[in-house]
Design a protein around this motif. Structure first.
Motif, PDB file in Angstrom:
ATOM      1  N   VAL A 199       0.936  -1.217  -0.145  1.00 12.51           N
ATOM      2  CA  VAL A 199       0.016  -0.009  -0.066  1.00 12.51           C
ATOM      3  C   VAL A 199       0.942   1.224  -0.110  1.00 12.51           C
ATOM      4  O   VAL A 199       1.801   1.565   0.953  1.00 12.51           O
ATOM      5  N   MET A 200       0.851   2.029  -0.970  1.00 14.20           N
ATOM      6  CA  MET A 200       1.368   3.413  -1.266  1.00 14.20           C
ATOM      7  C   MET A 200       0.410   4.314  -0.841  1.00 14.20           C
ATOM      8  O   MET A 200      -0.656   4.378  -1.838  1.00 14.20           O
ATOM      9  N   ARG A 201       0.732   5.570   0.126  1.00 14.67           N
ATOM     10  CA  ARG A 201      -0.520   6.258   0.142  1.00 14.67           C
ATOM     11  C   ARG A 201       0.138   8.029   0.161  1.00 14.67           C
ATOM     12  O   ARG A 201       1.269   8.071   0.058  1.00 14.67           O
ATOM     13  N   VAL A 202      -0.828   8.705  -0.411  1.00 16.71           N
ATOM     14  CA  VAL A 202      -0.277  10.104  -0.471  1.00 16.71           C
ATOM     15  C   VAL A 202      -1.901  11.009  -0.248  1.00 16.71           C
ATOM     16  O   VAL A 202      -2.878  10.573  -0.484  1.00 16.71           O
ATOM     17  N   PRO A 203      -1.508  12.092   0.668  1.00 12.54           N
ATOM     18  CA  PRO A 203      -2.757  12.806   0.836  1.00 12.54           C
ATOM     19  C   PRO A 203      -3.299  13.491  -0.673  1.00 12.54           C
ATOM     20  O   PRO A 203      -2.736  13.838  -1.577  1.00 12.54           O
ATOM     21  N   SER A 206      -7.544   6.087 -12.238  1.00 12.95           N
ATOM     22  CA  SER A 206      -7.735   7.413 -12.971  1.00 12.95           C
ATOM     23  C   SER A 206      -6.721   8.449 -12.199  1.00 12.95           C
ATOM     24  O   SER A 206      -6.730   9.851 -13.041  1.00 12.95           O
ATOM     25  N   VAL A 207      -6.374   8.361 -11.191  1.00 10.13           N
ATOM     26  CA  VAL A 207      -5.637   9.498 -10.511  1.00 10.13           C
ATOM     27  C   VAL A 207      -4.000   9.397 -10.937  1.00 10.13           C
ATOM     28  O   VAL A 207      -3.400  10.163 -10.174  1.00 10.13           O
ATOM     29  N   LEU A 208      -3.448   8.300 -11.277  1.00 13.54           N
ATOM     30  CA  LEU A 208      -2.252   8.238 -11.655  1.00 13.54           C
ATOM     31  C   LEU A 208      -1.866   8.222 -13.269  1.00 13.54           C
ATOM     32  O   LEU A 208      -2.556   7.661 -13.951  1.00 13.54           O
ATOM     33  N   ARG A 242       2.886  13.701  -5.923  1.00 15.67           N
ATOM     34  CA  ARG A 242       3.789  12.700  -5.479  1.00 15.67           C
ATOM     35  C   ARG A 242       4.052  12.038  -6.827  1.00 15.67           C
ATOM     36  O   ARG A 242       3.229  11.515  -7.738  1.00 15.67           O
ATOM     37  N   ASN A 243       5.276  11.607  -6.927  1.00 21.23           N
ATOM     38  CA  ASN A 243       6.067  10.887  -8.111  1.00 21.23           C
ATOM     39  C   ASN A 243       6.632   9.600  -7.510  1.00 21.23           C
ATOM     40  O   ASN A 243       7.329   9.561  -6.386  1.00 21.23           O
ATOM     41  N   ILE A 244       6.390   8.322  -7.821  1.00 22.02           N
ATOM     42  CA  ILE A 244       6.465   7.048  -7.556  1.00 22.02           C
ATOM     43  C   ILE A 244       7.522   6.561  -8.567  1.00 22.02           C
ATOM     44  O   ILE A 244       7.112   6.084  -9.677  1.00 22.02           O
ATOM     45  N   SER A 245       8.890   6.707  -8.557  1.00 22.30           N
ATOM     46  CA  SER A 245       9.758   6.225  -9.339  1.00 22.30           C
ATOM     47  C   SER A 245      10.146   4.629  -9.133  1.00 22.30           C
ATOM     48  O   SER A 245      10.788   4.407  -8.183  1.00 22.30           O
ATOM     49  N   LEU A 246       9.656   3.652  -9.860  1.00 22.88           N
ATOM     50  CA  LEU A 246       9.910   2.309  -9.526  1.00 22.88           C
ATOM     51  C   LEU A 246      11.319   2.162  -9.937  1.00 22.88           C
ATOM     52  O   LEU A 246      11.965   2.600 -10.860  1.00 22.88           O
ATOM     53  N   LEU A 247      12.140   1.215  -9.117  1.00 23.72           N
ATOM     54  CA  LEU A 247      13.403   0.832  -9.497  1.00 23.72           C
ATOM     55  C   LEU A 247      13.172  -0.098 -10.896  1.00 23.72           C
ATOM     56  O   LEU A 247      12.417  -0.899 -10.910  1.00 23.72           O
ATOM     57  N   CYS A 300       8.780   3.942 -16.228  1.00 23.16           N
ATOM     58  CA  CYS A 300       8.172   3.434 -14.891  1.00 23.16           C
ATOM     59  C   CYS A 300       8.142   4.340 -13.716  1.00 23.16           C
ATOM     60  O   CYS A 300       8.547   4.107 -12.533  1.00 23.16           O
ATOM     61  N   SER A 301       7.792   5.514 -14.157  1.00 23.77           N
ATOM     62  CA  SER A 301       7.373   6.776 -13.086  1.00 23.77           C
ATOM     63  C   SER A 301       5.812   6.929 -12.917  1.00 23.77           C
ATOM     64  O   SER A 301       5.293   6.960 -14.136  1.00 23.77           O
ATOM     65  N   LEU A 302       5.516   6.759 -11.824  1.00 17.61           N
ATOM     66  CA  LEU A 302       3.876   6.955 -11.695  1.00 17.61           C
ATOM     67  C   LEU A 302       3.602   8.511 -11.123  1.00 17.61           C
ATOM     68  O   LEU A 302       4.288   8.729 -10.118  1.00 17.61           O
TER      69      LEU A 302
END
Length: 435
Positions: free
Chosen positions: A148-152, A189-191, A157-162, A197-199
């Motif tokens: 679970v990844m969370r953000v307000p 829809s929010v990503l 927020r950027n999630i850069s996958l390895l 591989c960056s969200l």
């Protein structure tokens, strides 16, 4: 339910019948699945066969549910948990395999989510034919994520996958798009997702606050045209537009209520030195213990825990608020040698009843003689490398700089770095290494 699908790719009808059987076997499972990451590594080629190590990390709402879902209770081991929200476990298996490609997969039932994904389908395509450039079958990319990844809802927020690939291949990501990759293939829809591989998440309305199922596929591509050899000696050529391994990367993305501030270091924890940078590499031997020190701060919330995804038997400890250590000793019993192991982590904090997560950071620990983990020439990717080593000497840094640099270089070469590296000892005591 995990099942190995050792049907060759030209036996698709057989594969579909096994897949339907898997669906029936897991139809009773409670909704609690929170994601999975597969990987495979090829080792020890002998004749027309090789050793393949398969690993999958899977998340469920609780450790009891995660343990009970498998067709092999007791075979998986706990990695970490966030009490009341998720539990992450890993199952590892290995064995001899001939040079052919096949699927290895899982089907379960997702937790409730906004994008309406119920059945979870996660199938890894293993490219088991021998590559002409590295003289062994392909190894999949290595990555990690928390269940679970969370953000307000009001914070970007950027999630850069390895995207580490042991063979030096180019790595890309995409959303799951067919029945081998997802049952309901509706992206969140929010990503937004880039091929690198960056969200990316942009601030959104409170009406979008909810949990979303993320179902990605990570693929690796050769840097040049190569030949692939089957177990019977026949060959086929593939080029740089042909993907090889395809691994599922699935998790829950949770949009929380708005935070009073989105500035990192206030409510959202911020990493501080000596926390390693995202993508850093560590080199150790199977008999050595690695310690990764992590430090974070949050002035308007209380840091409560470090959450991580990493190798089996990795432990975490805390020496005070915001100060954590991950410790791990590779084991022959887990086939850890000559393999690259991803470690991903976040720091979590509380303020009143709200939960806040830091950014995601991931590193790679490469175990054993790196020269045995071949890379194509020329390499397609460069990395930041962090080495944990100790060299004792009575030499003076001021008067014996050349001798100290040579000692460091000799140790790095022993650890598997190429012999033509250049080592420079800087005035602040740090070491710079170049090819």
């Amino acid at each position: 339910m995990i099942q190995s699908l050792f049907s060759r790719t030209d036996s698709f009808i057989m594969f579909l019948s096994v897949l339907l059987l898997m669906m029936m076997m897991v139809s009773w499972t409670e909704a609690g699945y929170t994601g999975i990451v597969f990987s495979h590594t090829s080792k020890d080629v002998q004749g027309n066969s090789f050793t393949v190590v398969l690993r999958y990390k899977f998340g469920y709402s609780s450790c009891a549910e995660a343990e009970s879902f498998s067709s092999c209770p007791g075979c998986s081991k706990k990695i970490d948990e966030s009490s009341g929200e998720w539990c992450l476990r890993e199952y590892t298996t290995w064995g001899s395999q001939s040079f052919y490609s096949y699927y290895y997969g899982y089907i379960g039932t997702w937790i409730n989510n906004r994008n309406g994904v119920s059945s979870g389908v996660a199938l890894m395509y293993i490219e088991g034919r021998k590559r002409s450039d590295i003289n062994r079958p392909n190894s999949s990319p290595k990555t990690g994520i928390l269940p679970v990844m969370r953000v307000p809802s009001n914070c970007p927020r950027n999630i850069s996958l390895l995207t580490f690939d042991p063979d030096g291949d180019h790595v890309e990501c995409r959303h799951g798009s067919n029945s081998n990759e997802c049952s309901t293939c509706t992206p969140p829809s929010v990503l937004s997702l880039s091929s690198s591989c960056s969200l990316s998440f942009s601030p959104t309305n409170s009406s979008d606050e909810d949990s979303y199922a993320v179902q990605l596929m990570m693929e690796d591509f050769p840097s040049q045209t190569i030949n692939m050899t089957y177990y019977d000696g026949s060959t086929v050529s593939i080029n740089s537009t042909s993907s090889m391994s395809r691994i599922p990367v699935q998790f829950v993305f949770k949009v929380d209520p708005a935070a009073p501030s989105c500035i990192a270091g206030e409510y959202l924890p911020r990493f501080l030195p000596p926390t390693p940078e995202h993508g850093a590499q560590f080199f150790i031997n199977v008999t050595e213990t690695i310690e990764i020190n992590i430090r974070a701060e949050a002035t308007q919330s209380v840091i409560t825990e470090l959450l991580f995804s990493g190798p089996v038997n990795m432990t975490k400890s805390s020496s005070g608020s915001g100060n954590f250590t991950l410790t791990w000793t590779p084991s022959d019993s887990q086939n850890d040698d000559k393999e690259s192991h991803p470690i991903c982590f976040v720091v979590q904090a509380n303020a009143s009843s709200s939960i806040y997560q830091s950014e995601l950071r991931c590193v790679i620990v490469r175990v054993g003689n790196i020269s045995s983990i071949a890379t194509p020439s020329p390499p397609t990717t460069s990395y930041v490398v962090v080495l944990q080593l100790k060299i004792s000497t009575t030499l003076s840094l001021k008067d014996n700089k050349d001798e100290i640099e040579k000692a460091i270089k000799d140790e790095l070469i022993r650890r598997g770095l190429p012999p033509d590296i250049k080592v420079r000892l800087l005035s602040d005591g740090s070491v710079k290494v170049n090819n």
